[in-house]
Design an enzyme around this catalytic site. Sequence first.
Site, PDB file in Angstrom:
ATOM      1  N   HIS A 134     101.297  65.822  71.701  1.00 62.84           N
ATOM      2  CA  HIS A 134      99.851  65.711  71.477  1.00 62.84           C
ATOM      3  C   HIS A 134      99.464  64.949  70.208  1.00 62.84           C
ATOM      4  O   HIS A 134      98.598  65.380  69.441  1.00 62.84           O
ATOM      5  CB  HIS A 134      99.209  67.101  71.484  1.00 62.84           C
ATOM      6  CG  HIS A 134      99.273  67.789  72.819  1.00 62.84           C
ATOM      7  ND1 HIS A 134      99.350  67.111  74.007  1.00 62.84           N
ATOM      8  CD2 HIS A 134      99.269  69.110  73.156  1.00 62.84           C
ATOM      9  CE1 HIS A 134      99.383  67.980  75.019  1.00 62.84           C
ATOM     10  NE2 HIS A 134      99.343  69.197  74.535  1.00 62.84           N
ATOM     11  N   HIS A 208      91.949  69.236  76.088  1.00 59.54           N
ATOM     12  CA  HIS A 208      92.852  70.376  76.291  1.00 59.54           C
ATOM     13  C   HIS A 208      92.102  71.698  76.471  1.00 59.54           C
ATOM     14  O   HIS A 208      92.490  72.720  75.916  1.00 59.54           O
ATOM     15  CB  HIS A 208      93.824  70.458  75.104  1.00 59.54           C
ATOM     16  CG  HIS A 208      95.155  71.045  75.442  1.00 59.54           C
ATOM     17  ND1 HIS A 208      95.313  72.322  75.920  1.00 59.54           N
ATOM     18  CD2 HIS A 208      96.393  70.516  75.378  1.00 59.54           C
ATOM     19  CE1 HIS A 208      96.591  72.559  76.111  1.00 59.54           C
ATOM     20  NE2 HIS A 208      97.272  71.475  75.798  1.00 59.54           N
ATOM     21  N   GLU A 346      94.927  68.941  82.355  1.00 61.02           N
ATOM     22  CA  GLU A 346      94.811  67.841  81.390  1.00 61.02           C
ATOM     23  C   GLU A 346      95.042  66.529  82.137  1.00 61.02           C
ATOM     24  O   GLU A 346      96.160  66.226  82.513  1.00 61.02           O
ATOM     25  CB  GLU A 346      95.864  68.012  80.286  1.00 61.02           C
ATOM     26  CG  GLU A 346      95.773  69.331  79.546  1.00 61.02           C
ATOM     27  CD  GLU A 346      97.119  69.736  78.931  1.00 61.02           C
ATOM     28  OE1 GLU A 346      97.651  68.992  78.099  1.00 61.02           O
ATOM     29  OE2 GLU A 346      97.634  70.808  79.296  1.00 61.02           O
TER      30      GLU A 346
HETATM   31  C1  GLA Z   1     100.430  71.224  76.774  1.00 62.74           C
HETATM   32  C2  GLA Z   1     101.895  71.287  76.871  1.00 62.74           C
HETATM   33  C3  GLA Z   1     102.336  72.698  76.786  1.00 62.74           C
HETATM   34  C4  GLA Z   1     101.835  73.345  75.517  1.00 62.74           C
HETATM   35  C5  GLA Z   1     100.361  73.195  75.434  1.00 62.74           C
HETATM   36  C6  GLA Z   1      99.844  73.712  74.116  1.00 62.74           C
HETATM   37  O1  GLA Z   1      99.844  71.728  77.905  1.00 62.74           O
HETATM   38  O2  GLA Z   1     102.408  70.664  78.023  1.00 62.74           O
HETATM   39  O3  GLA Z   1     103.742  72.752  76.828  1.00 62.74           O
HETATM   40  O4  GLA Z   1     102.423  72.735  74.416  1.00 62.74           O
HETATM   41  O5  GLA Z   1      99.987  71.864  75.592  1.00 62.74           O
HETATM   42  O6  GLA Z   1     100.314  74.973  73.810  1.00 62.74           O
END
Ligand code: GLA
Length: 382
Positions: A134, A208, A346
């Site tokens: 991210h 997110h 997402e």
């Molecule tokens: C995304 C990732 C997950 C986790 C979340 C945040 O969805 O794919 O593995 O890291 O973000 O917790």
Amino acid sequence: MKLRALAIAAFLFSTTLVSVGSGAAEAKSKMNVQPFGKTSDGQPVELYTLKNKNGVEAGIITYGGIVNFLKVPDHAGKFADVVLGYDGMDGYLQDKSYFGALIGRYGNRIAKGEYKLGGKTYNVPKNNGENSLHGGIHGFNSKLWTAHDVAGSDGHALELTYVSKAGEEGYPGTLSVKVVYTLTNSNELKIDYSATTDAETVVNLTNHSYFNLAGQGEGDILQHQLTLHADRYTPVDAGLIPIGELASVKGTPFDFQTATAMGARIAQDNDQLKLGKGYDHNWVLVAHEKGKLALAAEVYEPRSGRVLQVLTMEPGVQFYTGNFLDGTAHGKAGKVYNQRYGFCLETQHFPDSPNHPNFPSTVLKPGQHYHTTTVYKFSVKP
Ligand code: GLA
């Protein structure tokens, strides 16, 4: 006769003007803005409330461009906040779950925090085991965005801008980013992402938000019925990095082509589910066509009757079942968020695309215009 026609034309013209004028005034009603605490270095954060004619409300904060709340009606017209988050900045400053946040420059993972672009190797922070997640340690989710009320005929709209300097979190090129959140009168939260760069770079922006259509903090999401318009997904290794294959979902717990409860197969003896601790994978959207909005997913929550449809221009969607939530976060209104208390959809390019030439490209060059739209549309079924 001529005079009369002229008079009628003039009258029509003036009434048109009046109605256009008042319509525009209605659409342009100002958003409510409130202080929402301070960043760790003392800068003020604001909360903008977007509202539509049906009483739906979306609260967006300038820190991380975070969707702080989203209040939508159930089948009886009763409103509930359907996204997870915190009541104040303290929560967001300590957050590890990315609740509601804008994610960039690169949403999802880059293997070993390394990729090649134009013959050069770039290193980005390893903040998720040996991988980068991210956008790194100081991703767009932790930046203060500049906000402008840009309400239009479509409804309340908030424009957020952020300039990411060349080299920030290891990414080349100065990236100028604009995200517009629009709350339409059709109960849609529309997110338009755009970006330009002054040097070749990679970009993969998303949001997110964690949803619980029964209301935030109201138990787990396992009974939510999910349809994913995807016939393949990208299987992962132990670090949740795609192994490169686009595998068929047929005959696996990853087949959501017809509505299925999120929890129906989540505990099955399946290697991919074990690696993800549940669902935490990228699905390949069948209807994807560059630059066109297509239906990616539908979620139905039987108790409230709430329905969420996700439309996107992106080729993929990460369906994540809140596997890492562990009840330690102090959520809004005193709610505790245990494992599986929220799900994310997402919309994105595939994880680790810079290291997979067979995946749709995430490269952005100077002169090109990155633009992608995702819509979260709410309705009810009786
Ligand atoms: C995304 C990732 C997950 C986790 C979340 C945040 O969805 O794919 O593995 O890291 O973000 O917790």
